[in-house]
Design an enzyme around this catalytic site. Structure first.
Site, PDB file in Angstrom:
ATOM      1  N   SER A 100       0.868  -1.195   0.000  1.00 55.74           N
ATOM      2  CA  SER A 100       0.000   0.000   0.000  1.00 55.74           C
ATOM      3  C   SER A 100       0.889   1.225   0.000  1.00 55.74           C
ATOM      4  O   SER A 100       1.541   1.541   1.004  1.00 55.74           O
ATOM      5  CB  SER A 100      -0.903  -0.005   1.236  1.00 55.74           C
ATOM      6  OG  SER A 100      -1.879  -1.006   1.119  1.00 55.74           O
ATOM      7  N   LYS A 175      -7.389   1.892  -2.598  1.00 58.08           N
ATOM      8  CA  LYS A 175      -6.954   1.516  -1.249  1.00 58.08           C
ATOM      9  C   LYS A 175      -6.918   2.752  -0.347  1.00 58.08           C
ATOM     10  O   LYS A 175      -7.342   2.686   0.826  1.00 58.08           O
ATOM     11  CB  LYS A 175      -5.565   0.863  -1.300  1.00 58.08           C
ATOM     12  CG  LYS A 175      -4.969   0.513   0.078  1.00 58.08           C
ATOM     13  CD  LYS A 175      -5.720  -0.617   0.762  1.00 58.08           C
ATOM     14  CE  LYS A 175      -5.309  -0.795   2.229  1.00 58.08           C
ATOM     15  NZ  LYS A 175      -4.021  -1.457   2.433  1.00 58.08           N
ATOM     16  N   LYS A 243       0.142   6.360   8.417  1.00 60.30           N
ATOM     17  CA  LYS A 243       0.817   6.353   7.111  1.00 60.30           C
ATOM     18  C   LYS A 243      -0.208   6.478   5.987  1.00 60.30           C
ATOM     19  O   LYS A 243      -0.064   7.276   5.063  1.00 60.30           O
ATOM     20  CB  LYS A 243       1.611   5.057   6.949  1.00 60.30           C
ATOM     21  CG  LYS A 243       2.311   4.920   5.592  1.00 60.30           C
ATOM     22  CD  LYS A 243       2.583   3.455   5.214  1.00 60.30           C
ATOM     23  CE  LYS A 243       1.336   2.754   4.704  1.00 60.30           C
ATOM     24  NZ  LYS A 243       1.552   1.467   4.035  1.00 60.30           N
TER      25      LYS A 243
END
Lengths: 299, 299
Positions: A100, A175, A243
């Site tokens: 990701s 995502k 993140k």
């Protein structure tokens, strides 16, 4: 690729990567793996895979290279440079990056790889460690349709919902949107929980009836017990969601999409981390709301 | 109440009240109704109910009085005063207020009614007009267990998920939490949609894969087509959700519960209304995000 199953190189054997690579081995694939930790290489060997001594060694004979590493810098580290994937994989190799990372990193990687005749898909996943072990991940894919079709049998050994979402970077974009919705929805539930408890309501009954109506969600279903029992063992850590909120905030700025609530939640996630809760499950957003509401929160 | 079914007075025959009262008639109850609009009284008569000329006339012979009116001022208007329910219902009557109002109004009503020997439940619903017609509403109840048990057969003719959530006002508190979560989750989806579209992603594919993972929700399931087709016919109007965001904001302030994201979303709902979109479905929060993101939004 011949009619035989493609040979796979797997880079990154962490919490997600190890069970995923093992699922490919179970499905009959020949998997050569590389990761920094010797114990993980031993685990791969025990599962029937072949440990490699370097990225170069792992990818040299591969038809498909799959990367599953923590973030953009690690993807760049394994892809570029004389010891990296692009310098050592054969032209015609299909590189599936399941990490990701920022959509822009995926777009840049596809371009650089294309110049070497290496095709790329970005294919980040949702579903966590349990989803990886049970091979029921949601996989959001960006790239060319032909490459998606070629990758599909492999991805079907790893997940259940597998969707091509658009050109290179689109998997990462979806995502990022996933992480945005999840964080905001957890925060909404956390605010509701504190409001309900301070109002003297039976919380278990309330969450049951809430989940039965338009307020219902997978977050409420999966995190209800975390809220009820104040059990914040990960799960998915605040540090990682921090993140991801950085990725979606940055990507949205790049395309000029306003995130008036996403921006607030990104701040609340960052605040929770600053308060020392980075290692807890993301349902611990409840602790932030409790602190704001003057409630005592246990260390 | 004898062994025969209790006689019911129904006050408020609007979009929700009419089909709900009709479901009671279908279940065999004798329903006397009162509302301000003659056409709605005619509809009740056609369905087998008995129209009344006043609240006093409707409630005088009733065992159970049910109110379903737009907001707190209307509940107070029908409950209090010489022409109201409390002055005209018999002691021992059970008053079930199914309107969505402030928890404090429900608490005050229970106290005032109790002084006249009238028992009260607050029992707001979720599920909308379709849920009312199909008798599949979620019903969130506040009050005494014995009164809940007495009301249950009646409520089961109106809804599917029926939960006692705590003391008087608790039903309203849970409804307020419901509206909080729904508005925040719609806003999260709206921000994701604009981000995805500006990023060049296939929106239909993206929403499919998002709904399959932790980002999945009843909002995404029920409102997906509204987002995809920019179809904002109500449904549940922004004007009403604006009222409800006022209720939850106010109630949370009263108990000292912080709503850092709820407060922002309350503002965004209010802004949408100020922009002239109050009559649209609440999924039109998407229009607010589009405007913020510099997209042209059709009138």
């Amino acid at each position: 690729m011949s009619n035989a199953l493609p040979k796979i190189a797997w880079i990154g054997l962490g919490i997600m990567g190890s069970p995923m690579a093992e699922n490919l081995i179970k499905a009959g694939y020949q998997v050569t793996g590389y990761t920094l930790e010797q114990a993980k290489l031993d685990r791969l060997a025990a599962a029937g895979g072949t440990p490699a001594a370097s990225i170069a060694e792992a990818v040299r004979e591969a038809d498909v290279v799959i990367t599953m590493v923590p973030a953009s810098p690690q993807v760049e580290a394994v892809a570029y440079g004389p010891e990296g994937i692009l310098a050592n994989a054969r032209p015609g190799t299909l590189l599936i990056d399941m990490s990701s990372i920022t959509p822009q990193t995926s777009v840049d990687l596809a371009k650089a790889a294309g110049e070497k005749g290496i095709r790329v898909l970005d294919a980040p996943v949702s579903g966590g460690e349990a989803g990886a072990i049970e091979a029921v991940l949601s996989i959001m894919v960006g790239g060319e349709r032909a490459d998606f079709d070629a990758a599909l049998p492999i991805l079907q050994a790893l997940g259940r919902t597998i969707v091509l979402c658009g050109p290179h970077g689109s998997g990462q974009t979806v995502k990022a949107a996933n992480q945005l919705i999840v964080a905001v929805n957890i925060q909404a539930c956390a605010e509701a929980v504190v409001f309900l408890e301070k109002s003297g309501v039976d919380l278990a009954a309330a969450l049951e009836v809430l989940n039965g109506g338009l307020a219902g969600s997978t977050v409420l279903t999966r995190k209800k017990d975390n809220f009820l029992n104040r059990d914040f063992r990960p799960g998915f850590r605040i540090d990682l969601h921090h993140k991801d909120m950085g990725i979606v905030t940055d990507a949205a700025r790049n395309v000029g999409a306003a995130l008036p609530v996403g921006a607030v939640v990104a701040n609340l996630v960052a605040a929770l981390r600053a308060q020392g809760d980075g290692g807890l499950d993301h349902s611990a957003l409840l602790r932030g709301v409790e602190r704001l509401s003057g409630l005592k929160v246990e260390d």
